[in-house]
Design an enzyme around this catalytic site. Sequence first.
Site, PDB file in Angstrom:
ATOM      1  N   ASP A   1       0.671  18.271 -21.734  1.00 38.51           N
ATOM      2  CA  ASP A   1      -0.045  16.998 -21.795  1.00 38.51           C
ATOM      3  C   ASP A   1       0.808  16.088 -22.670  1.00 38.51           C
ATOM      4  OD1 ASP A   1      -1.604  14.801 -22.357  1.00 38.51           O
ATOM      5  OD2 ASP A   1      -3.465  15.922 -22.672  1.00 38.51           O
TER       6      ASP A   1
ATOM      7  N   TYR B   1       0.835  -1.202   0.000  1.00 41.53           N
ATOM      8  CA  TYR B   1       0.000   0.000   0.000  1.00 41.53           C
ATOM      9  C   TYR B   1       0.867   1.249   0.000  1.00 41.53           C
ATOM     10  CZ  TYR B   1      -3.876   3.090   1.156  1.00 41.53           C
ATOM     11  OH  TYR B   1      -4.819   4.070   1.119  1.00 41.53           O
TER      12      TYR B   1
ATOM     13  N   PHE C   1      -8.704  18.731 -25.603  1.00 42.43           N
ATOM     14  CA  PHE C   1      -9.041  17.309 -25.641  1.00 42.43           C
ATOM     15  C   PHE C   1     -10.341  17.161 -24.840  1.00 42.43           C
ATOM     16  CE2 PHE C   1      -8.849  12.895 -24.141  1.00 42.43           C
ATOM     17  CZ  PHE C   1      -8.852  12.283 -25.374  1.00 42.43           C
ATOM     18  N   THR C   2     -11.158  16.177 -25.202  1.00 38.68           N
ATOM     19  CA  THR C   2     -12.509  16.073 -24.608  1.00 38.68           C
ATOM     20  C   THR C   2     -12.500  16.128 -23.077  1.00 38.68           C
ATOM     21  OG1 THR C   2     -12.277  13.685 -24.827  1.00 38.68           O
ATOM     22  CG2 THR C   2     -13.577  14.802 -26.520  1.00 38.68           C
TER      23      THR C   2
ATOM     24  N   LYS D   1      -1.423   5.514 -23.039  1.00 39.76           N
ATOM     25  CA  LYS D   1      -0.748   5.773 -24.319  1.00 39.76           C
ATOM     26  C   LYS D   1       0.758   5.863 -24.103  1.00 39.76           C
ATOM     27  CE  LYS D   1      -5.005   7.895 -25.118  1.00 39.76           C
ATOM     28  NZ  LYS D   1      -5.773   9.082 -24.775  1.00 39.76           N
TER      29      LYS D   1
ATOM     30  N   PHE E   1     -22.214  10.333 -28.060  1.00 41.13           N
ATOM     31  CA  PHE E   1     -21.433   9.461 -28.958  1.00 41.13           C
ATOM     32  C   PHE E   1     -21.082   8.129 -28.308  1.00 41.13           C
ATOM     33  CE2 PHE E   1     -17.192  10.035 -27.100  1.00 41.13           C
ATOM     34  CZ  PHE E   1     -17.351  11.206 -26.382  1.00 41.13           C
TER      35      PHE E   1
ATOM     36  N   ARG F   1     -15.616  10.970 -35.391  1.00 39.71           N
ATOM     37  CA  ARG F   1     -15.164  12.227 -34.791  1.00 39.71           C
ATOM     38  C   ARG F   1     -15.762  13.338 -35.649  1.00 39.71           C
ATOM     39  NH1 ARG F   1     -12.491  11.583 -29.628  1.00 39.71           N
ATOM     40  NH2 ARG F   1     -14.664  11.170 -29.362  1.00 39.71           N
TER      41      ARG F   1
END
Length: 481
Positions: A222, A80, A132-133, A265, A454, A388
């Site tokens: 990012d 932990y 970005f969303t 990613k 979507f 998109r």
Amino acid sequence: MSGIRFYSGKDIPLELHKVRIVQKLDLVPVERRREAMLEAGCNTFLLKNKDIFLDMLTDSGVNAMSDRQLASMMVADDSYAGSSTFTRLTDKLYEIFGTEYFLPAHQGRAAENIIAMTFVRPGSIIPMNYHFTTTKAHITRLGGSVAELVVDEGTKIVSDYPFKGNFDLEKLERLLDEKSDRIPFIRIEAGTNLIGGQPLSLENIEMTADIAHSHGILTVLDASLLQDNLYFIKEREDCAKDLSLREITKRISDKMDIIYFSGRKLGFARGGGIAMHDKALYMRMRELVPMFEGFLTYGGMSVREMEAMTVGLDETMDMSVISQGPLFIKYMTDELARKGVPVVTPPGGLGCHLDASCFLPHVRQEEYPAGALAAALYVAGGVRGMERGTISEQREEDGSEHLAAVELLRLAMPRRVFTLSQVEYAIDRIVWLYEHRDLVGGLRFVEEPESLRFFFGRLEPVTPWLDDIVKAFRRDFGDSL
Ligand SMILES: *Cc1c(COP(=O)(O)O)cnc(C)c1O
């Protein structure tokens, strides 16, 4: 490392890895694909994996791991608090970015939540090359707004501009001159996702950061798609020709106050986090991690994923690893363009993007050309892409449709997952569909959720045009699947 040259002169990408674990794929017959598409409400998010042949929905959390990554997962230190896996991860981040402090989070958007909660207030403006969303959702939720400052070339579909993700530096200067008191940080998105995985140049990143700092404003990177961006800097930018990937990365990170990423990613694993040089910044964000993510030495990630991410980050500094995605995407994009299929150029990272408005000029935007193309391609070949376009937008407050600036079908290229013949197959079915594009009709909603439609929305063809595709397929392919 633009690829290995063939004696024959053929310009094809070569896989620089061998396959040691495989997953069987099934290609179901075209009649079943039509049925599956109707069951899924003509929404590729609602398809079942067993019906899919090539899954090009996303590059998130579906990249193939290396043998070294899988082996490392066996020695992960499960505890932990005080896990040595976490120490190995922070040491690796220090080695690559020179950042002494790291806050773990369960994925990229969780890092965005922590950064937004710390810095965004009602009325805040966050300049960025492109949104970005999930980033935008966190900022607007807290009463802030996003200012998109990407160069004009960024949103042109056909272009040969090598760095479509660049900031427009004049617009940036002007905004900072006028409103710097409302700007807590600027956000630089590497490998700009929503405009097709398009990179920024090293020069533009450095100049952007210098402008921000001259106004006393923090810089936030990012880095979710940094690996593709690094590849393009190395390939396309003169000033980077003689720099190693590690040197380029250091040059970028030296200019950043905060670097966050999605480990789904960057690092070929899952998870995410926030790295920074400065202890005071770390202290400002720290308490949100145990509150929303998990204790400071795992932040909601499994230790196995952290161990795999550590190795994955190391592999990201290897051109023969990070070139694979962009080279396959370039091959797919170039081949389609050569055959006249409308695609976004130049090829970026992340995936190949079809221009649905140009592919289906006869489908009105109110009948969702990108969604229709996604449904049609699945029926034609069992290939799953992601809409998109207008379906991915939200309706205006008065209920009217908000038409998207571009209608794209994204065909993501999960890294190290597909072979060249599979990519050839996808190209073949896209070309076939392009030659039968008159058969493709529009879609309409039958079930439309108010937010994130979507993901969950269900649609149907406005006429029974899926049947026409099945008939044409059988005529041309006989009893082939
Ligand atoms: C995927 C992505 C995110 C969000 O990361 P998740 O791990 O999916 O939450 C943020 N920014 C960019 C540029 C991304 O591509």
